[in-house]
Design an enzyme around this catalytic site. Sequence first.
Site, short mmCIF file in Angstrom:
data_model
loop_
_atom_site.label_atom_id
_atom_site.label_comp_id
_atom_site.label_asym_id
_atom_site.label_seq_id
_atom_site.Cartn_x
_atom_site.Cartn_y
_atom_site.Cartn_z
N ASP A 66 0.82 -1.20 0.00
CA ASP A 66 0.00 0.00 0.00
C ASP A 66 0.86 1.26 0.00
OD1 ASP A 66 -2.36 -1.37 -0.09
OD2 ASP A 66 -2.81 -1.20 2.04
N GLY A 67 2.05 1.19 0.63
CA GLY A 67 2.93 2.37 0.63
C GLY A 67 3.37 2.75 -0.77
N ASN A 143 -5.02 8.61 2.05
CA ASN A 143 -5.68 7.97 3.19
C ASN A 143 -6.18 8.97 4.22
OD1 ASN A 143 -5.56 5.30 2.44
ND2 ASN A 143 -3.66 4.86 3.54
N ASP A 172 -4.65 12.99 22.03
CA ASP A 172 -3.34 12.83 21.41
C ASP A 172 -3.33 13.40 19.99
OD1 ASP A 172 -2.30 11.57 23.62
OD2 ASP A 172 -2.52 9.54 22.83
N ALA A 184 -7.28 2.35 7.30
CA ALA A 184 -5.87 2.52 7.64
C ALA A 184 -5.76 3.03 9.09
CB ALA A 184 -5.21 3.47 6.64
N SER A 186 -7.23 5.38 10.75
CA SER A 186 -8.50 5.62 11.42
C SER A 186 -9.07 4.34 12.02
CB SER A 186 -9.50 6.25 10.44
OG SER A 186 -10.76 6.44 11.04
N LEU A 187 -9.00 3.25 11.27
CA LEU A 187 -9.50 1.96 11.77
C LEU A 187 -8.70 1.51 12.98
CD1 LEU A 187 -11.55 -0.38 11.16
CD2 LEU A 187 -9.67 -1.49 9.93
#
Length: 303
Positions: A66-67, A143, A172, A184, A186-187
Amino acid sequence: MSGVEAAASIGFLLHFRESRDSPTLRRAMGVAESASLRTWVAQADAEAVLARELGTARLLVAIGGDGTLLYAAQRAAPRGVPVLGVNRGQLGFLTNDEMAQLPDAIGAFVTDNFRTDRRRTLRGEVRAGPGGEVEETLEVAVNEIVVKTEGVSLVRLEVTSDDQLVGIFDADGLVVATSVGSTAYSLSAGGPPVDSRVPALILTPLNPHALIRRSLVIPDTLDVRITVRRGRAVAAADGRVWGQLEAGWELTVKQGPELSLIRPPGTPGFFQRLRSKTGFGAVLKLAPEGAPPAQVSPDHQRA
């Protein structure tokens, strides 16, 4: 090129561990060349090659994890070049096709036998206070854009959208994710998985100092302004730090250029990827006593 227009092309962006001499890659390049499309490869010198070649590209193929796809998308989207992701990484949630499928995927592209998924990206502006000069600009995030404290102390963030106060968070940080990026960061922070076809932004506080912790899903047509009311923070996008935020500074998340993702026939859909990549909806059960441990395929051992 001295007044001669360069031929239309297909580019292949390779993860640094991939071989430029892969037989599968060579077959895929042959398919493109048989359709009168010039081919080129970007790897160690990727930045320079992409800057030089994307102007003629009809397609950019990202071969890696994915990167690699995110790197490709950040450079292809502003140029209007569609991206095909080929998974050679560990998870590959965004890169749907496997390496063995690459020649067929290129064949589907050159014969117009594919679907195009158009997705929103994000752009960000950091200002030194309301109405101040723009200090940092980010053109493309696929993302998410994240505001996060620099140290171990909480940061106080005031979040507004649609000319309304969304909330003030001692936390944070905060993740502003696209629906593509909902699976990504968020999950991992407790946000919901959102089908990438949904035009939405997901706002997920990071460890908020509050009794109720929930993500907020809003239309992706809205801008989101995040003002640091106390503390210091950094702004990051798709895992890369790109700006600093002092107390009183603000970051505005806006719409970025549209990203086109190519989906050849047989490409797994969102629900299939969610089940296979994250285990969502899987029934938990113990392995039979004495059963050998599950084997990990070589593809999933790659970095």
